[in-house]
Design an enzyme around this catalytic site. Sequence first.
Site, PDB file in Angstrom:
ATOM      1  N   CYS A   1       0.806  -1.218   0.000  1.00 20.35           N
ATOM      2  CA  CYS A   1       0.000   0.000   0.000  1.00 20.35           C
ATOM      3  C   CYS A   1       0.842   1.273   0.000  1.00 20.35           C
ATOM      4  CB  CYS A   1      -0.938  -0.001   1.199  1.00 20.35           C
ATOM      5  SG  CYS A   1      -1.937  -1.500   1.331  1.00 20.35           S
TER       6      CYS A   1
ATOM      7  N   HIS B   1      -3.309   6.765   3.159  1.00 18.19           N
ATOM      8  CA  HIS B   1      -3.722   5.519   2.526  1.00 18.19           C
ATOM      9  C   HIS B   1      -5.122   5.163   2.995  1.00 18.19           C
ATOM     10  CE1 HIS B   1      -4.147   1.416   1.401  1.00 18.19           C
ATOM     11  NE2 HIS B   1      -3.849   0.924   2.604  1.00 18.19           N
TER      12      HIS B   1
ATOM     13  N   ASN C   1     -10.334  -0.394  -0.271  1.00 15.07           N
ATOM     14  CA  ASN C   1      -8.878  -0.313  -0.110  1.00 15.07           C
ATOM     15  C   ASN C   1      -8.216  -0.875  -1.358  1.00 15.07           C
ATOM     16  OD1 ASN C   1      -6.170  -0.810   0.479  1.00 15.07           O
ATOM     17  ND2 ASN C   1      -6.564  -1.531   2.556  1.00 15.07           N
TER      18      ASN C   1
END
Length: 338
Positions: free
Chosen positions: A123, A263, A294
Amino acid sequence: MGAAIRAISGAPHAAVLGVGSYRPSLIVSNADLVDAIDSSDEWIQQRSGIKQRRFATPEETVQLMSVAASREALQRSGITAEQIDCVIVATVSHLLQTPAIATAIAYELGTQQAAAFDISAACAGFCHGIALAADMVRGGSAHHVLVIGVERLSDITDLNDRGTAFIFADGAGAAVVGPSETPAIGPVVWGSDGEQFDLIRQREDWRNVVGTSDEPGSGVMPHLTMQGNSVFRWASFAMAKIATQALDRAGVSLDELDVFVPHQANMRIIDAMARSMKLPAHVRIARDIAEQGNTSAASIPLALDRMMVEGDAKPGDTALLVAFGAGLAYAAQVITVP
């Protein structure tokens, strides 16, 4: 005595010149997932803040999404594909170990045989890519760099896993990094905490896909697994410190910050970071996760692009990017919004 090697130098500073994104066409609501994991829309929203997510169709490949996002970023930056010297793709879901998907993307875009490679920092991959690109531009090894964050996490998500089925999603975001007369990408603060290696990981390795010699291809597709509570505790407080360090290194105070793009892992983590950092009320915070899910390496550019399109991030604004993921790898930097 050896020959003297000529030194090179690049631009005085680097900047993000343009951002683009691609969101897959298939919208998957919480209601579409709850039966398989014995859950509810209310539970998912309370735990993650996610209302829906995007899944790619079979036609929406990692390459297709990357090229679409890149073309938008190029158009907005006023840079042509022929001017791109390097393509960096951050992803964990390009399912070929080799070659790098960046090479195919560079060719399809029409670059002039640009350097092209993939990076795997989960990520945090896009922020890693921005840091690399800025250093290339300032160091003279590239004039313009295309940074892409892209994922098809639906390929490696177990839709029967109650802890992860509702979290992950697909999409792509891209940014063009090039020379600037003034500093517009701050120093990166990055690192890893390998002691937490097992908190987010691929559950099986690729040998499981191959299966046995008697039954080739009979194995199990690797899936993602996550220890959610441990990740929440680590990220909520550790990443607030990293974000503060990035502001300090850039010489930017909280009062001078306009936009916060963390994030998009979990809405509760985003809120906890904002509280821990004591973000002023005027700072606009990206909350793309509610509609997108996500998307790992694509998370930051997708969230930033949405804020730019909706007017929450304006040209010249000062934005803080901060990301963390499997490894646990993390990175943060301050940028000027293009």
